[in-house]
Motif scaffolding. Structure first.
Motif, short mmCIF file in Angstrom:
data_model
loop_
_atom_site.label_atom_id
_atom_site.label_comp_id
_atom_site.label_asym_id
_atom_site.label_seq_id
_atom_site.Cartn_x
_atom_site.Cartn_y
_atom_site.Cartn_z
N TRP A 679 0.94 -1.55 0.04
CA TRP A 679 0.18 -0.02 0.20
C TRP A 679 0.95 1.01 0.00
N VAL A 680 0.37 2.20 -0.63
CA VAL A 680 1.10 3.57 -0.74
C VAL A 680 0.58 4.54 0.05
N LEU A 681 1.28 5.27 1.01
CA LEU A 681 0.60 6.45 1.89
C LEU A 681 1.12 7.60 1.51
N PRO A 682 0.57 8.74 1.42
CA PRO A 682 1.02 9.91 1.05
C PRO A 682 2.08 10.72 1.66
N ALA A 683 2.58 10.21 3.12
CA ALA A 683 3.53 10.71 3.75
C ALA A 683 4.22 9.57 4.88
N ALA A 684 5.27 9.66 5.36
CA ALA A 684 5.94 8.93 6.00
C ALA A 684 5.00 8.61 7.54
N ALA A 685 4.82 7.29 8.02
CA ALA A 685 3.94 7.21 8.94
C ALA A 685 4.62 6.51 10.08
N ARG A 686 3.79 6.41 11.28
CA ARG A 686 4.38 5.81 12.55
C ARG A 686 3.82 4.37 12.10
N VAL A 687 4.47 3.32 12.93
CA VAL A 687 4.23 1.96 12.87
C VAL A 687 3.79 1.50 14.28
N GLY A 688 2.91 0.87 14.32
CA GLY A 688 2.56 0.35 15.99
C GLY A 688 2.10 -1.19 15.86
N LEU A 689 1.34 -1.30 17.05
CA LEU A 689 0.37 -2.60 16.91
C LEU A 689 -1.00 -2.25 17.57
N TYR A 690 -1.82 -3.10 17.39
CA TYR A 690 -3.17 -2.94 17.60
C TYR A 690 -3.80 -4.44 17.98
N ALA A 691 -4.98 -4.22 18.80
CA ALA A 691 -5.54 -5.57 19.09
C ALA A 691 -7.24 -4.91 19.40
N HIS A 692 -8.05 -5.49 18.34
CA HIS A 692 -9.48 -4.87 18.42
C HIS A 692 -10.43 -5.81 17.69
N GLY A 693 -11.54 -5.32 17.36
CA GLY A 693 -12.26 -6.25 16.64
C GLY A 693 -13.87 -5.92 16.14
#
Length: 715
Positions: A679-693
């Motif tokens: 996927w291509v994003l328009p700017a540099a992003a932060r990366v992390g974790l998630y847990a939901h649903g």
């Protein structure tokens, strides 16, 4: 022909239908007896604000220039059993029994107006029609037991080595099934067999190669505009009924569903490549024909209207027994060599007798034009070069017919057997008992260092009546010779395309740049979006009970734990996740994994997710698709398979256009990685974790346990 006088290489550039259409979705394709390649598409408008058609037809001789031929049906010739307003989708074109046969989806029938899809059929004497629709469905609407109907859509026919014809059909709702067809291909017979689990595949296509039947199907959403992540995956079986199993041993019917990547998006302008067909060119090179979406112009109409899905084509390379588009590179964006058409050795494939000694010219018929009659012996006027060679033709066979290449390879059809001899080796296979040699069939003999193959089939679309194989060899220069009796059309003689046998390179981890093993309190590189106090760090793990929350659409209430990314042009982020969502039950939509986050309406999310009774790895994308009111679009691509413990990676790089590309990968052992969509994003992003649903099932909710998040140099 000397290099100085060699014919120029014909190239083509995706989308190949741009000369006559902005959209040409769900394509299928066949070579007609007249030498043209005919393509067919679903009933969407061809151009912006254009009318819906009743399925479209176009043709080409060289894949460089195309001629639009109109629609398959009109209001007077469309199926009489279709409800008013029904759409006609996903044509699947075949040739057998001396006529062209097309299967297609009818979205609504008169039996239960309002949405009871079924599979229809039509026949024609030529690939351009006129098409005569059957008087009823081949596969009738299938009630789901609760007042609705299963997705009886997207047909694909196969003639198998047992001489029977099979039809594959179905989609996300109910999965894909296959049924045997009557000999004329117009009626379903027997009891259907389920070949995929629901909620994963549609757009099926099956081909036979080297003793295996390869099922291929498209996954996720075909039509989510700029967030479309449609991709094609494969499994294989020794039987056309399955079970189909991927390269890692996972079945396509498993809850943790299998599938080996055939094509997915790579970060260039093309997203959502899928709903495909296969062809083999005159040099033996396989090609995938499919639709995709230009992420810069995703809509044919206004946002959230019809998606613009033109037709594309690219090489298929068989690597370690599996079909990979451009050796894993995915859709091409610039000029590439077109499929090889026509013949060498001075043979005019449309008038084959002119290039042969000993053959008699026949006027043929109005469908195919002139043919060559061989009664006794014939050969090419020129000598074929040494090395490799593919000889292919449409044939009506006499009692015995033999093809000889290099005076070393002999392929004979006689006594209802296909016999192949190469050097001192010989093999022989039976033809089906009811094989009709008096009809036009396709015969190919191919010799290269990797193998010698003789194949007899309907139309060269992955179908098979018989295939004989022997180890490869190097041919000596010699004329191609034929012995026996046959009528021959569409004759081509070409050197075999050089096979690609190695996958394209993928990102690899270098030195460790940053990260956290969760052996202590979270450091300054971490930050929360909507902190969830139930997430705890202890004993070398981040333990996070799944939140009953989500990030899609307006439901921006889920917590995210983000980490600063390394400075520099490229890196790989990796985590190890433990998440038990069970199997076979409904756990919508429990998930956990990694997220690339710009804001609540612009992110990419890689997760192990429960989707109804399946467990899939989903790499989703959300962005604002309609700026006028901030309306968002969400879509996803599938990658690999899931397990209660799995590893995930996201590789980042900046492309030459300055865009920020994030490619995902998964692993179930931490060693062998499946790289998938970008996927291509328009700017540099932060990366992390998630847990939901936003989930159902399992109370209390399961806990996602992360062992680490690390960032490596990307090599």
């Amino acid at each position: 022909m000397s290099p100085a006088t060699a014919a120029p290489v014909v190239t083509t550039t995706n989308p190949i239908t741009s000369s006559f259409a902005d959209s040409f979705a769900d394509p299928s394709i066949i070579q007609g007896r007249d030498g043209y390649w005919y393509a067919y598409a679903t009933s969407d408008p061809l151009v912006a604000n254009g009318p819906f058609g009743l399925m479209h037809m176009a043709r080409t001789k060289d894949f460089s220039s195309w001629e639009y031929l109109g629609t398959v049906f009109n209001d007077q010739t469309k199926p009489s059993w279709a409800a008013p307003g029904s759409f006609f989708w996903a044509p699947d074109i075949r040739y057998f029994g001396g006529r062209y046969v097309m299967y297609f989806t009818v979205t609504d029938t008169l039996a239960n107006p309002g949405g009871d899809p079924a599979i229809g059929v039509a026949t024609a004497p030529t690939p351009a029609g006129p098409w005569t629709a059957g008087d009823g469905p081949v596969v009738a609407p299938r009630p789901d037991g609760s007042g609705g109907y299963l997705g009886t859509i997207d047909p694909a026919m196969l003639t198998a080595a047992d001489g029977k014809r099979y039809l594959y059909y179905g989609g996300f709702y109910g999965g894909i099934a296959m049924t045997e067809l009557s000999a004329d291909g117009l009626h379903a017979v027997g009891t259907p067999t389920q070949v995929t689990i629901g909620d994963r595949y549609e757009g099926s296509y099956v081909v036979y190669r080297d003793g295996w039947y390869y099922f291929m199907g498209s996954s996720m959403n075909c039509c989510a505009g700029p967030t479309t992540g449609y991709s094609v995956f494969a499994g294989r079986s020794r039987s056309p009924r399955g079970p189909f199993v991927d390269a890692d041993g996972a079945k396509l019917t498993d809850s943790r569903v299998g599938g080996t990547t055939v094509i997915t998006q790579n970060g260039n302008k093309w997203i959502g490549p899928g709903h495909h067909a296969f062809i083999t060119d005159a040099a033996g090179q396989d090609h995938i024909v499919y639709h995709a979406i230009d992420r810069g112009t995703p809509w044919l109409t206004d946002p959230f209207g019809i998606n613009r899905r033109p037709m594309l084509i690219d090489n298929i390379d068989w690597i370690n027994g599996w079909p990979r588009t451009r050796a894993g590179l995915g859709p091409s964006e610039g000029p590439v060599p077109a499929p090889t058409t026509g013949s060498s050795l001075g043979i005019d494939s449309a008038n084959p007798a002119a290039g042969l000694v000993g053959a008699t010219a026949n006027p043929g018929d109005s469908v195919g034009g002139p043919t060559a009659s061989i009664q006794g012996a014939a050969q090419t006027r020129a000598s074929a070069p040494g090395g490799s060679l593919r000889v292919e033709a449409d044939v009506k066979l006499g009692s015995s017919f033999t093809t000889v290449l290099g005076n070393q390879v002999v392929a004979t059809v006689a006594n209802n057997r296909l016999t192949l001899a190469a050097g001192r080796r010989t093999t022989s296979v039976n033809l089906p008992a009811d094989f009709d040699r008096t009809q036009w069939n396709k015969l190919s003999v191919q010799v290269s260092g990797s193998g010698v193959t003789a194949r007899l089939n309907d139309a060269g679309l992955g179908d098979v009546y018989a295939e004989a194989r022997l180890p490869g060899l190097t041919l000596r220069p010699a004329p191609v010779r034929w012995l026996g009796t046959a009528e021959v059309d569409n004759l081509t003689v070409r050197p075999v395309a050089k096979p690609v046998t190695k996958l394209a390179s993928v990102p690899r981890t270098g030195k460790l740049l940053a990260g956290d093993d969760f052996n202590g309190a979270l450091g300054a590189d971490w930050s929360w979006v909507r902190q969830d106090d139930k997430a705890t760090v202890a004993d070398g793990n981040l333990s996070w009970p799944l939140e009953n929350a989500d990030m899609v659409g307006s439901g921006n209430n889920a917590g995210l734990l983000l980490h600063a990314t390394p400075a520099g042009k490229s890196w790989i982020a990796e985590t190890k996740l433990h998440l038990d969502t069970g199997i076979d039950d409904v756990r919508n939509y429990q998930q956990a994994g990694m997220i690339v986050y710009l804001n609540d309406d612009d992110f990419a999310r890689l997760g192990d997710v429960a989707i109804w009774k399946t467990r899939q790895t989903e790499y989703g994308r959300e962005l604002v698709a309609r700026p006028s009111d901030g309306a968002t679009s969400y879509g996803a691509a599938a990658i690999g398979r899931t397990a209660p413990t799995m590893w995930m990676r996201i590789a980042y790089h900046e492309n030459p256009a300055g865009e920020h590309v994030y490619q995902a990968a998964t692993s179930v052992d931490g060693k062998n990685w499946t790289w998938g969509a970008s996927w291509v994003l328009p700017a540099a992003a932060r990366v992390g974790l998630y847990a939901h649903g936003e989930f159902t099932g399992a109370n209390p909710p399961p806990t996602a346990t992360f062992d680490y998040l690390k960032f490596y140099e990307s090599k």
